[in-house]
Motif scaffolding. Sequence first.
Motif, PDB file in Angstrom:
ATOM      1  N   GLY A 405     -25.060 -15.649  18.393  1.00 52.85           N
ATOM      2  CA  GLY A 405     -25.965 -15.046  19.076  1.00 52.85           C
ATOM      3  C   GLY A 405     -27.206 -14.850  17.949  1.00 52.85           C
ATOM      4  N   THR A 406     -26.690 -14.535  16.779  1.00 50.29           N
ATOM      5  CA  THR A 406     -27.964 -14.150  15.806  1.00 50.29           C
ATOM      6  C   THR A 406     -28.819 -15.491  15.633  1.00 50.29           C
ATOM      7  OG1 THR A 406     -26.759 -12.325  15.066  1.00 50.29           O
ATOM      8  CG2 THR A 406     -28.179 -13.544  13.522  1.00 50.29           C
ATOM      9  N   ALA A 407     -27.878 -16.557  15.355  1.00 43.20           N
ATOM     10  CA  ALA A 407     -28.293 -17.926  15.015  1.00 43.20           C
ATOM     11  C   ALA A 407     -29.256 -18.496  16.179  1.00 43.20           C
ATOM     12  CB  ALA A 407     -27.280 -18.822  14.942  1.00 43.20           C
ATOM     13  N   GLY A 408     -28.801 -18.203  17.397  1.00 42.91           N
ATOM     14  CA  GLY A 408     -29.540 -18.706  18.687  1.00 42.91           C
ATOM     15  C   GLY A 408     -30.827 -17.888  18.494  1.00 42.91           C
ATOM     16  N   GLY A 409     -30.860 -16.519  18.081  1.00 48.77           N
ATOM     17  CA  GLY A 409     -32.212 -16.077  17.909  1.00 48.77           C
ATOM     18  C   GLY A 409     -33.072 -16.458  17.038  1.00 48.77           C
ATOM     19  N   LEU A 410     -32.415 -17.167  16.047  1.00 51.15           N
ATOM     20  CA  LEU A 410     -33.335 -17.473  14.949  1.00 51.15           C
ATOM     21  C   LEU A 410     -33.962 -18.910  15.443  1.00 51.15           C
ATOM     22  CD1 LEU A 410     -30.946 -16.828  11.878  1.00 51.15           C
ATOM     23  CD2 LEU A 410     -33.341 -16.081  11.989  1.00 51.15           C
ATOM     24  N   ILE A 411     -33.061 -19.635  16.196  1.00 51.56           N
ATOM     25  CA  ILE A 411     -33.710 -20.941  16.616  1.00 51.56           C
ATOM     26  C   ILE A 411     -34.779 -20.728  17.386  1.00 51.56           C
ATOM     27  CG2 ILE A 411     -33.172 -22.978  18.094  1.00 51.56           C
ATOM     28  CD1 ILE A 411     -29.983 -22.878  16.954  1.00 51.56           C
ATOM     29  N   ASN A 412     -34.676 -19.915  18.301  1.00 48.63           N
ATOM     30  CA  ASN A 412     -35.766 -19.622  19.376  1.00 48.63           C
ATOM     31  C   ASN A 412     -36.838 -18.877  18.489  1.00 48.63           C
ATOM     32  OD1 ASN A 412     -34.776 -20.617  22.094  1.00 48.63           O
ATOM     33  ND2 ASN A 412     -33.064 -19.414  21.318  1.00 48.63           N
ATOM     34  N   LEU A 413     -36.820 -18.241  17.580  1.00 47.25           N
ATOM     35  CA  LEU A 413     -37.734 -17.572  16.857  1.00 47.25           C
ATOM     36  C   LEU A 413     -38.646 -18.934  16.159  1.00 47.25           C
ATOM     37  CD1 LEU A 413     -39.398 -15.212  15.627  1.00 47.25           C
ATOM     38  CD2 LEU A 413     -37.711 -15.178  13.616  1.00 47.25           C
ATOM     39  N   ALA A 414     -37.860 -19.624  15.558  1.00 47.55           N
ATOM     40  CA  ALA A 414     -38.623 -20.895  14.961  1.00 47.55           C
ATOM     41  C   ALA A 414     -39.304 -21.497  16.081  1.00 47.55           C
ATOM     42  CB  ALA A 414     -37.652 -21.715  14.301  1.00 47.55           C
ATOM     43  N   ARG A 415     -38.856 -21.764  17.409  1.00 46.96           N
ATOM     44  CA  ARG A 415     -39.571 -22.538  18.225  1.00 46.96           C
ATOM     45  C   ARG A 415     -40.837 -21.627  18.816  1.00 46.96           C
ATOM     46  NH1 ARG A 415     -34.510 -23.626  22.842  1.00 46.96           N
ATOM     47  NH2 ARG A 415     -33.742 -25.416  21.614  1.00 46.96           N
ATOM     48  N   ALA A 416     -40.732 -20.415  18.872  1.00 45.48           N
ATOM     49  CA  ALA A 416     -41.724 -19.616  19.132  1.00 45.48           C
ATOM     50  C   ALA A 416     -42.967 -19.673  18.175  1.00 45.48           C
ATOM     51  CB  ALA A 416     -41.431 -18.095  19.331  1.00 45.48           C
ATOM     52  N   PHE A 417     -42.489 -19.679  16.943  1.00 42.75           N
ATOM     53  CA  PHE A 417     -43.652 -19.811  16.021  1.00 42.75           C
ATOM     54  C   PHE A 417     -44.099 -21.245  16.107  1.00 42.75           C
ATOM     55  CE2 PHE A 417     -41.987 -16.096  13.424  1.00 42.75           C
ATOM     56  CZ  PHE A 417     -43.084 -15.387  13.340  1.00 42.75           C
ATOM     57  N   GLY A 418     -43.269 -22.326  16.452  1.00 42.80           N
ATOM     58  CA  GLY A 418     -43.803 -23.491  16.617  1.00 42.80           C
ATOM     59  C   GLY A 418     -44.623 -23.900  17.621  1.00 42.80           C
ATOM     60  N   THR A 419     -44.358 -23.238  18.486  1.00 36.09           N
ATOM     61  CA  THR A 419     -45.130 -23.279  20.029  1.00 36.09           C
ATOM     62  C   THR A 419     -46.524 -22.548  19.813  1.00 36.09           C
ATOM     63  OG1 THR A 419     -43.268 -23.190  21.232  1.00 36.09           O
ATOM     64  CG2 THR A 419     -45.159 -22.557  22.439  1.00 36.09           C
ATOM     65  N   ALA A 420     -46.425 -21.453  19.153  1.00 36.35           N
ATOM     66  CA  ALA A 420     -47.834 -20.614  18.764  1.00 36.35           C
ATOM     67  C   ALA A 420     -48.601 -21.278  17.980  1.00 36.35           C
ATOM     68  CB  ALA A 420     -47.419 -19.417  18.326  1.00 36.35           C
ATOM     69  N   LEU A 421     -48.117 -22.107  16.803  1.00 36.47           N
ATOM     70  CA  LEU A 421     -48.849 -22.870  15.903  1.00 36.47           C
ATOM     71  C   LEU A 421     -49.344 -23.908  16.431  1.00 36.47           C
ATOM     72  CD1 LEU A 421     -46.876 -22.210  12.757  1.00 36.47           C
ATOM     73  CD2 LEU A 421     -48.891 -21.402  12.905  1.00 36.47           C
TER      74      LEU A 421
END
Length: 457
Positions: A405-421
């Motif tokens: 679950g922690t790794a899944g959170g990190l993956i989606n955090l990276a996606r969120a930053f990518g989307t925002a950028l």
Amino acid sequence: MSIPPVPEGVRERPRPQWVRQHRHGGWFAVAAVCFGAFMGQLDASIVTIAYPELSRNLGAPLGAVEWVSLSYLLTLAMLLLPAGRWSDALGRKRLYLWGFVVFTVGSLACALAPTLGWLVTARVVQAVGAALLQANSVAIVTTSVPPARTHAALGIQAGAQALGLALGPTLGGALIAAGGWRTVFWVNVPVGVVAYVVGTVFIPRTRHLRPTGRFDAPGAVLLTVAAGALLAAASGISGAGWPLPVVGLLAVTAVVAAGLLALAERRVDEPLLDRVVLHSPGVRRGLVGALLAYLVLFGPLVLVPVELDRLGTGSLATGLLLSALPAGFAVTALSAGVLPRSWSSRLRVRLGGALATVGLVGVALLPLTTGWLPLALLVTGLGVGLVTPANNASIMAATPAQAAGTAGGLINLARAFGTALGVAVVSLAVTTVAGATGAQVAALVLAALALVLSVSS
């Protein structure tokens, strides 16, 4: 604040016996997770095509309308990592289902929003639910099927995301043309209700709970400050109309907060940025890949509607043209399980990045006509669809099962930053460079980042 053990009497509800005993029970769980994957990406792509309509109807500049997306992404940035940790401790099924409830209520509030401020606030509520969904989705998929089928399962999940992205522009264009921007949020409500019921029946209980110690509140605050200041600075540069000293102060704040976060995480026993997960170079490289892939994916989803609106193209036609991007994503994502097993995750990422580079160069250099634009977007989507399942599989393979679950959170955090950028890069280019040249600059920057994704994997 620590999370106490879950009492025996309130553990997650088990699946019906016939589901547990079915030889394809794990794949039923994958199918259930696909509802969340579909809904999240449907919402993301619908909202981007509504930007011009929101700007006109709410009387707000593009830089202000950006916060309909950026407020959502900032909330995700704040909650994805804690949500992943809480899910490992309390149960992934439990928090996943709660996510559907909160996301659906937030969607209803968005549909009823009378002002831009209300809409941005309601998007924050949506994002709380989305964080609970996204932090759990990859972990539920990878723990529900045998390791040998991970690529295929993640490909199916990515295909559901692609379907949401594909339907978003077309459905969004049709809904906006028929009933205005509010209809793009109403569509989430019935999907959320169905998804909750399906998830209750098919998603298995968490097999291995991971008790957690004291919650890293300072880390969460510093992460939020760094992310919020960075996104605010990007918004200020790209059209919000803020004075240059304010933008500069925000940029400095982001850098300082990020530095303090890095120092603080070394001094706590249970850091928000989990050292167990981040210890692997493969995980770190994969997270960078996830950020770049979603930056490359979402950049065109903002660029194309803004540019075609400038040229006088209607919402429905724009949606149909834009659907070529997620359609390409779906083709290669769903093919992940049938590609040769000799193709390593790294090879797939390199090939996908190269394809996306070619497609984005085409967006920049070819005329934005109905003949060339869909082809260039299709090639871009094919590339990102090849990258995403392979990149996720490499991250999860390097992560202990109890920290999924922690790794899944990190993956989606990276996606969120990518989307925002992606949103910020495109908005900056089209608001600072006049006319078609701004769109070309934005597309070329995205192409360069796709090339970085390919060569750095």
